[in-house]
Scaffold this motif. Structure first.
Motif, PDB file in Angstrom:
ATOM      1  N   HIS A 370      22.611 -55.897 -68.096  1.00 19.34           N
ATOM      2  CA  HIS A 370      23.020 -56.775 -67.004  1.00 19.34           C
ATOM      3  C   HIS A 370      23.532 -55.995 -65.802  1.00 19.34           C
ATOM      4  O   HIS A 370      23.368 -56.409 -64.657  1.00 19.34           O
ATOM      5  N   GLY A 371      24.170 -54.866 -66.025  1.00 16.70           N
ATOM      6  CA  GLY A 371      24.612 -53.998 -64.941  1.00 16.70           C
ATOM      7  C   GLY A 371      26.114 -53.986 -64.747  1.00 16.70           C
ATOM      8  O   GLY A 371      26.818 -54.952 -65.023  1.00 16.70           O
ATOM      9  N   SER A 372      26.612 -52.854 -64.252  1.00 19.60           N
ATOM     10  CA  SER A 372      28.052 -52.615 -64.177  1.00 19.60           C
ATOM     11  C   SER A 372      28.692 -53.285 -62.972  1.00 19.60           C
ATOM     12  O   SER A 372      28.034 -53.618 -61.987  1.00 19.60           O
ATOM     13  N   TRP A 373      30.010 -53.429 -63.063  1.00 20.41           N
ATOM     14  CA  TRP A 373      30.859 -53.842 -61.941  1.00 20.41           C
ATOM     15  C   TRP A 373      32.060 -52.908 -61.801  1.00 20.41           C
ATOM     16  O   TRP A 373      32.847 -53.046 -60.882  1.00 20.41           O
ATOM     17  N   ASN A 374      32.190 -51.950 -62.695  1.00 20.87           N
ATOM     18  CA  ASN A 374      33.441 -51.226 -62.879  1.00 20.87           C
ATOM     19  C   ASN A 374      33.248 -49.716 -62.968  1.00 20.87           C
ATOM     20  O   ASN A 374      33.862 -49.054 -63.790  1.00 20.87           O
ATOM     21  N   ARG A 375      32.401 -49.176 -62.101  1.00 16.97           N
ATOM     22  CA  ARG A 375      32.231 -47.728 -62.025  1.00 16.97           C
ATOM     23  C   ARG A 375      31.791 -47.374 -60.608  1.00 16.97           C
ATOM     24  O   ARG A 375      31.246 -48.207 -59.881  1.00 16.97           O
ATOM     25  N   SER A 376      32.016 -46.108 -60.219  1.00 19.13           N
ATOM     26  CA  SER A 376      31.774 -45.706 -58.833  1.00 19.13           C
ATOM     27  C   SER A 376      30.299 -45.658 -58.486  1.00 19.13           C
ATOM     28  O   SER A 376      29.910 -45.900 -57.346  1.00 19.13           O
ATOM     29  N   THR A 377      29.449 -45.306 -59.450  1.00 19.12           N
ATOM     30  CA  THR A 377      27.997 -45.377 -59.281  1.00 19.12           C
ATOM     31  C   THR A 377      27.470 -46.382 -60.288  1.00 19.12           C
ATOM     32  O   THR A 377      27.732 -46.251 -61.479  1.00 19.12           O
TER      33      THR A 377
END
Length: 443
Positions: A370-377
């Protein structure tokens, strides 16, 4: 769920405050990038997991939901092609195929703004809203039917509505099961039916809120259902009492009507699948936040009966999380997962792909990230394949679908969730930002 007054108050907060929070988040991301070099993805059976870097305020970064323009589709692996099986759904999350070939889609959206108490909570809510990850839930299941076999659903019906955040689905011996956020409900079903209006019978209760999805998977003889139930929080910061009965996979015995925790210590086990040569249950798990971009990785793992997988005390085996009051005995019993999927990929969908289903792909598992929301990249935002041999992962992951995320990470055209083998042998993928069901076949 957020009450109407709460939503009005939240949406009425000043744009200036929202911009300030966004600026703070951007500065924090830049500082973290400058402070240390990026790590390689923690992927595979023996991942290199960076040392934990506890964050007082977690990284918050998410692309704006854009959707797909006409003619724009995900990027597909060589030898494959992709088309829209159905468009115009409302946050489609999970897929189930009935014996007659009808395709069911659970349309639901988790709303959890009721816990907004701090500026970061508000920033989180605002970011998720911009990314189309919170809002009013359709709370329905839609039936899609491809009547002429051209790979596009010509007809659709509201199969069920008025549900409580439905997600997992199963059909066994004339009974249709729905995994609502507060429990599993059984309904009578007739072959070929395009709608269920009968009153259901609740066969298991679960606590709502937090990680709200309730995935379902039946065993091979149809006597048991397995249910994924996620934690309420990140690391049990509200205490273990409110987490009782959560962060686990349940086994529901349909013959006796009883249920039990099959395995625990799984922060958010969503997708469930059986590996056919061993009949072993596998799951994909979303790990904890606030320790860095790649720490710890989400993972794919076999699930042992009675096994404990560490949450919240430790991760990737027995790596202790110092932020959590410890239980030495549980840490000592924690099992190491089988296969790391990278940090914060939000690996949700899972299905077994038999060899030859897609050209050039052997036996293995398909995973919707689904993909991240909580990392710089950002990470995830793709559908991947993990090859298997002798019942175990046997090599690096391969992309099936990419292109859900803009190259500059500012926009997401879509976000893949549920994956399922379609009635014609294609691979179906639910995209809850694009509001599309994608269909992948041989080119």
């Amino acid at each position: 769920m957020v009450r109407a007054k709460s939503l009005k108050r939240i949406d009425g907060m000043s744009d200036i405050f929202a911009r300030i929070v966004a600026m703070i988040g951007a500065v924090m991301i830049l500082m973290r990038r400058w402070g240390k070099s990026p790590h390689a993805p923690a992927v595979g059976a023996a991942p290199a997991i960076p040392e934990a870097q506890p964050q007082r305020i977690p990284t918050l970064k998410m692309p704006t939901a854009k959707g797909w323009s006409d003619g724009h589709v995900p990027t597909v692996a060589p030898g494959l092609k992709v088309n829209a099986f159905a468009k115009g759904l409302k946050h489609p999350r999970w897929i189930h195929v009935l014996p007659n070939g009808d395709v069911l889609i659970a349309e639901a959206l988790g709303v959890d703004g009721g816990r907004i108490k701090t500026p970061f909570d508000y920033a989180m809510y605002s970011t998720m809203k911009r990314a189309a990850a919170v809002g009013v839930s359709a709370n329905r299941i839609t039936l899609l039917r491809d009547t002429d076999g051209d790979g596009v659903a010509e007809t659709r019906h509201v199969f069920m509505e008025g549900l409580n955040h439905p997600f997992g689905m199963a059909m066994l011996d004339g009974t249709f099961y729905v995994g609502n956020t507060d429990g599993v409900v059984a309904y009578p079903y007739s072959d070929g039916a395009t709608r269920i209006e009968a009153t259901g019978r609740k066969i298991a209760d679960f606590k709502p809120a937090g990680h709200w999805t309730r995935s379902l998977l039946a065993n091979s003889d149809g006597t048991k259902l397995y249910v994924g139930v996620g934690s309420l929080s990140n690391i049990a910061e509200n205490g273990m009492e409110v987490e009782e009965g959560r962060a686990a996979i349940y086994e529901l015995d349909l013959t006796t009507g009883t249920n039990r925790i099959f395995a625990g210590g799984l922060r958010n086990p969503v997708g469930l699948a059986f590996e056919p040569s061993t009949n072993m249950l596998w799951t994909v798990v979303n790990e904890r936040d606030g320790l860095g971009d790649e720490t710890p990785p989400d993972y794919l793992t076999s699930v042992r009966d009675g096994g404990f997988y560490g949450w919240p005390f430790c991760y990737w085996g027995q790596t202790v999380d110092d932020r959590v009051p410890q239980d030495a005995a549980l840490v000592a019993s924690a099992l190491t997962p089988d296969y790391a999927l990278g940090g914060h990929t939000a690996s949700l969908g899972l299905c077994w792909l038999p060899a030859g289903t897609l050209p050039g792909f052997p036996d293995g598992m398909v995973i919707g990230q689904h993909g991240s929301w909580n990392r710089s990249t950002l990470s995830g935002y793709r559908v991947i394949f993990v090859p298997f041999e002798n019942g175990r992962p046997s090599g690096p992951p391969r992309d099936i679908l990419t292109g859900f995320l803009a190259p500059d990470e500012k926009f997401s055209y879509g976000r893949p969730v549920g994956v399922k083998i379609g009635p014609d042998g294609s691979l179906l993928v639910a995209d809850d930002v694009g509001d599309v069901i994608w269909r992948v076949t041989a080119a």
